[in-house]
Structures are given as structure tokens and as C-alpha cells.
Design a protein around this motif. Sequence first.
Motif, PDB file in Angstrom:
ATOM      1  N   LYS A   1    -135.666  -1.989 -43.818  1.00 15.05           N
ATOM      2  CA  LYS A   1    -135.461  -3.465 -44.051  1.00 15.05           C
ATOM      3  C   LYS A   1    -134.232  -3.700 -45.228  1.00 15.05           C
ATOM      4  O   LYS A   1    -134.014  -5.091 -44.788  1.00 15.05           O
ATOM      5  N   GLU A   2    -133.714  -2.555 -45.816  1.00 14.78           N
ATOM      6  CA  GLU A   2    -132.451  -3.820 -46.516  1.00 14.78           C
ATOM      7  C   GLU A   2    -131.433  -4.298 -45.459  1.00 14.78           C
ATOM      8  O   GLU A   2    -130.490  -5.401 -45.882  1.00 14.78           O
ATOM      9  N   ALA A   3    -131.177  -4.237 -43.518  1.00 18.98           N
ATOM     10  CA  ALA A   3    -130.325  -4.380 -43.270  1.00 18.98           C
ATOM     11  C   ALA A   3    -130.988  -5.958 -43.125  1.00 18.98           C
ATOM     12  O   ALA A   3    -129.171  -6.384 -42.275  1.00 18.98           O
ATOM     13  N   TYR A   4    -132.029  -5.686 -43.033  1.00 18.82           N
ATOM     14  CA  TYR A   4    -132.346  -7.405 -42.960  1.00 18.82           C
ATOM     15  C   TYR A   4    -132.248  -8.538 -43.915  1.00 18.82           C
ATOM     16  O   TYR A   4    -132.364  -7.573 -45.131  1.00 18.82           O
ATOM     17  N   ASP A   5    -131.777  -9.828 -44.242  1.00 16.28           N
ATOM     18  CA  ASP A   5    -130.988 -10.623 -45.404  1.00 16.28           C
ATOM     19  C   ASP A   5    -132.243 -11.282 -45.322  1.00 16.28           C
ATOM     20  O   ASP A   5    -132.167 -11.737 -46.960  1.00 16.28           O
ATOM     21  N   GLU A   6    -133.406 -11.168 -44.787  1.00 18.05           N
ATOM     22  CA  GLU A   6    -134.453 -12.181 -45.337  1.00 18.05           C
ATOM     23  C   GLU A   6    -135.389 -11.296 -44.285  1.00 18.05           C
ATOM     24  O   GLU A   6    -135.464 -11.156 -43.477  1.00 18.05           O
TER      25      GLU A   6
ATOM     26  N   MET B   1    -127.272 -11.905 -29.967  1.00 20.73           N
ATOM     27  CA  MET B   1    -127.243 -13.169 -31.452  1.00 20.73           C
ATOM     28  C   MET B   1    -127.906 -12.646 -32.201  1.00 20.73           C
ATOM     29  O   MET B   1    -128.241 -11.453 -32.304  1.00 20.73           O
ATOM     30  N   LEU B   2    -127.569 -13.443 -33.213  1.00 20.89           N
ATOM     31  CA  LEU B   2    -127.226 -12.391 -34.744  1.00 20.89           C
ATOM     32  C   LEU B   2    -128.363 -11.807 -35.142  1.00 20.89           C
ATOM     33  O   LEU B   2    -129.273 -11.289 -35.611  1.00 20.89           O
ATOM     34  N   GLU B   3    -129.474 -12.584 -34.916  1.00 27.60           N
ATOM     35  CA  GLU B   3    -130.747 -13.118 -35.434  1.00 27.60           C
ATOM     36  C   GLU B   3    -131.974 -12.343 -34.627  1.00 27.60           C
ATOM     37  O   GLU B   3    -133.077 -11.765 -35.428  1.00 27.60           O
ATOM     38  N   ASN B   4    -131.088 -11.211 -33.705  1.00 29.74           N
ATOM     39  CA  ASN B   4    -131.889 -10.757 -32.587  1.00 29.74           C
ATOM     40  C   ASN B   4    -131.315  -9.576 -32.462  1.00 29.74           C
ATOM     41  O   ASN B   4    -131.467  -8.732 -30.891  1.00 29.74           O
ATOM     42  N   GLN B   5    -130.994  -8.426 -33.600  1.00 32.53           N
ATOM     43  CA  GLN B   5    -130.409  -7.053 -33.507  1.00 32.53           C
ATOM     44  C   GLN B   5    -131.365  -5.861 -34.330  1.00 32.53           C
ATOM     45  O   GLN B   5    -132.070  -6.627 -34.668  1.00 32.53           O
ATOM     46  N   LEU B   6    -131.094  -5.376 -33.899  1.00 33.45           N
ATOM     47  CA  LEU B   6    -131.450  -4.144 -34.237  1.00 33.45           C
ATOM     48  C   LEU B   6    -130.684  -2.758 -35.151  1.00 33.45           C
ATOM     49  O   LEU B   6    -129.266  -2.878 -34.199  1.00 33.45           O
ATOM     50  N   PRO B   7    -131.368  -2.114 -36.032  1.00 33.41           N
ATOM     51  CA  PRO B   7    -130.013  -1.507 -37.126  1.00 33.41           C
ATOM     52  C   PRO B   7    -129.831  -0.737 -36.170  1.00 33.41           C
ATOM     53  O   PRO B   7    -131.011   0.274 -35.517  1.00 33.41           O
TER      54      PRO B   7
ATOM     55  N   GLN C   1    -129.791   5.562 -32.782  1.00 32.76           N
ATOM     56  CA  GLN C   1    -129.566   6.761 -33.352  1.00 32.76           C
ATOM     57  C   GLN C   1    -130.422   8.117 -33.346  1.00 32.76           C
ATOM     58  O   GLN C   1    -130.357   8.714 -33.308  1.00 32.76           O
ATOM     59  N   LYS C   2    -131.409   7.151 -34.204  1.00 36.40           N
ATOM     60  CA  LYS C   2    -132.419   8.408 -34.423  1.00 36.40           C
ATOM     61  C   LYS C   2    -133.215   8.920 -33.903  1.00 36.40           C
ATOM     62  O   LYS C   2    -134.106   9.853 -32.998  1.00 36.40           O
TER      63      LYS C   2
ATOM     64  N   MET D   1    -125.112  -3.872 -31.821  1.00 32.57           N
ATOM     65  CA  MET D   1    -124.921  -4.280 -31.178  1.00 32.57           C
ATOM     66  C   MET D   1    -123.989  -5.022 -30.629  1.00 32.57           C
ATOM     67  O   MET D   1    -122.684  -4.889 -30.630  1.00 32.57           O
ATOM     68  N   LEU D   2    -124.300  -6.385 -31.613  1.00 37.10           N
ATOM     69  CA  LEU D   2    -123.219  -7.454 -31.430  1.00 37.10           C
ATOM     70  C   LEU D   2    -122.164  -7.110 -32.585  1.00 37.10           C
ATOM     71  O   LEU D   2    -121.430  -7.859 -31.833  1.00 37.10           O
ATOM     72  N   GLU D   3    -122.132  -6.270 -33.030  1.00 39.96           N
ATOM     73  CA  GLU D   3    -120.815  -5.869 -34.099  1.00 39.96           C
ATOM     74  C   GLU D   3    -119.570  -4.613 -33.418  1.00 39.96           C
ATOM     75  O   GLU D   3    -118.453  -5.101 -32.768  1.00 39.96           O
TER      76      GLU D   3
END
Length: 443
Positions: free
Chosen positions: A101-106, A182-188, A193-194, A235-237
Motif C-alpha cells: 500500500k505504501e508503494a502508492y503515494d495516494e 505507464m507510471l499510474e499503471n504499475q504494480l510493486p 517476486q512473491k 517494471m517502468l523503472e
Amino acid sequence: MEENQWMKIVNEELGRLPYTSEESAHWSKQSIYRIPASVTAINPTAYTPYLVSIGPYHHGSDNTKPMEKHKHRAFLHFLERSKMPIHAFWDALAPVAQDLKEAYDELSPEWQDDTHKFLQLMIIDGCFILEILRSSTTLTNAPPPPSEAQPSIVRDYAPNDPIFSRHGKLYFVPHLRRDMMMLENQLPLLVLQKLLAVQTGQPFEEYDLTKLILGFFGNFIPTRNMTEFNHCNHMLEIFRKRFLLEEHKVRGPSSRHIHGVDIIHPVKNLVAGGIKIKRNKTSSIKDIFFDSVYRVLKLPQISLDESSESVYLNQMAFERFHVGAGNEVTSFVFFMNNMIGSSSDVTILQNYGIIENFIGSEDDVAKLFQSLTKGITPDPENSLDEVHRQIGEYCSKPWSQLRTEIINTYFTDPWAITAAAILLFVLTILQTIFSVLAYTNPR
């Protein structure tokens, strides 16, 4: 609200104010950002997914609703292939739910307050991504469709599946790839990995997932450089870091900022001033340098297609909002925009093999770079500052300015070409002599 009540609330908030180290830890966890309207208003479609929503920001949007059934179907196939119970994946993600959750700024209360719903989204979207990555790299070796007499007993995707087939790879995956950058369309990345660790039953290896992602984006990277991708957030990074690898040489920080004399001139003026354009051997956008002695500007080759605008804008948005990410992509875009003043500059870069144009006309390419820089302020301490300075110094020399003026003035007139060519030849010889003398004897 009475004044004393307001003061009481403020004092309570002061008591809860975190220490600097706590605030730093909080901000460092964020890597997926809501792009403000002031940015998206310039080009809304560049930040909005067409086909698939990944994560909470665009979940349930009208554009992406039809893909939800395919995401759920991919989730079921993932479970079938892994032979692991659903609770194994849930148990792997539940302990890190707050980190995710904390990976998302909002996050809206819909996702922030309902951990069960949030984890369900993480698992389904994560399994879908892994299925897309897997199928995109294995479809070329897929077995032929079973005959009607001997139907397949394997419960896998049908050969005529609209998404997970050769047909889907040709017509849908390119659009999915665009959406997944897209930046808003990312998953941590922690989600993938898990999930992979549970599916394979082995400790997670960053190398394997990174290689899979780079293969999906069509960017192979040598094994020796794979450590460069460690600790990426999404993935974007990973895609952005691939843009920055294979740098030709290490450069120190510049001692000057960009001033008026250091602005890069259009390519046609650089060539007219005696600068040679050459394609670099590497593909890193950081690998741009200018040899002032031999007057050679080396640039990497870039391919441009209909998705390039969105790809560049989302990488630039990540650099803008993620503190410490750097400014390499933004600097490169501004550098290219300064070099491309018109379609004739694009033609020159195409002739030198710098630009692979899959967009359309040369004018379309020029407009692309103009649009990329709208509403964005370049960092004065950008990663290409030294190159700006060197080219600016060269272009300010009298013989460079004279050469440029001669070519732009007389080489458009057929009657004056012969005389101008002779004068230009003499100037070139003199310029070469002075360049060598300046190099061997700086005084």
C-alpha cells in the motif's frame, strides 16, 4: 470552529509530527504516483491505459473493463499451472500488504481500508502480468493446435485465444506493453517476486524476473550488467534503467550550468558549422559525447513509433516525482528537442542512422519532441550539461559561426555553390590546423 479548538487540534498534530528519519522512510517507500492534472491536462491519453488496468488507480475504468475477464482467466491458468493452492499466494502477500500500500503515494479509502480487496487486486493483476510475460516469450515454440480426433487434455490457453495466442501477441500485446509502461499503471515488483517464489517453490532470483521483463519489452541485456537492475520498484523503472545502461565512459560533474551560449543548435546548423554526426556503438541515451578536437558528436540510435510519446512522458514523470531517480531521460528529450528545429533536422539524423522513424513523416518526429517538452522545466544541473557546454563553446567560435553563415546563405543559391565550396574548403583546413594546435598547445 472556535479559536481555542483549532489551537488544540494543531498542538495534537504537532505531538504526532514524525521525526525526520521517519518521514524519510515514509517517502522512500513510494514509487507509484498519481500524476497531477496540471501534467496530464497537456496530453491525457499518454497517461491513461487503453486496454488493461494494473493496480488500483485505473481499476474499473470504462476503457479497461472488458479486459477484466481475461485477467481473471489468466489468474486461473496461473493457478492451474503452478499446482499450488490459492491460500499459498495469499499467505505470501498478506505479511507485506502494508508495504504494498505504501508503494502508492495516494490510495482511496476503497483500497486503503479494505486490505482483503487490495490483496485480491494485487494477486489477480500480478498473475496476469506473469502470464503475459511468460506467454510472450514462449508462444514462438507453442505446440500446434490439437486435432478434433485427439483433443488436448492440458487445460491451457486455446490456440485461438484472443490474448494468449499468436494472434494476441500480434494485435493485443503491443497495446498491453504500452499500458504496462505507464507510471499510474504499475504494480510493486515485490508482488511479482512473491508470486514467482510460491509458484516455483524456490527462493526468488532477481535475475530471472528482470530477464523476463526485459525480454517482454524487447530489450536484451548482457548478464554482466544484470546487477544494475537490483532494487527496482516496478517494471517502468526496469525499462528506464535499460535506457541508461552501456554508458561509453564515466564523466564527472560539470562545473557550469546551461546558459544562453550553451543551448544546443539545430542539427543542420551544427553540421553547417563543421560538426560531424556519428552513431554510437551503444544504445544508452546517456552515451552522448562531443569530441571538440575532431568535431564529432556521437549519439545513440533511437527507434520511434506510435507508443514513444507515452513511453517517454511516463519515464519523465517518474523522474519528476520520484526523488533521487535522476533526470537522464528528461535531459535526453530536451537535448533532442533542441537539436530538432524542423523536419530537415530529422532528415539529417535519419540519414546518419540516429533516428529510426516508424511514426510517419519527418515533421511528425519534430512535433513529437516538441510535445514532449511542453509544461516541463529542465533541470539546470542535467546529465548532459557538459555536452551542452562543449558544443556551445565550439559554436561560439568565429570560424564556426562564419562557416554556418556561409552554408546557410550561399549553399541555397546554385550560382554561388562553387565559390562557397572553395572558401569552405579553405576554412575547414584552417579550422583543423587551429584545433590541433589548441589541443597540443593549450596556451
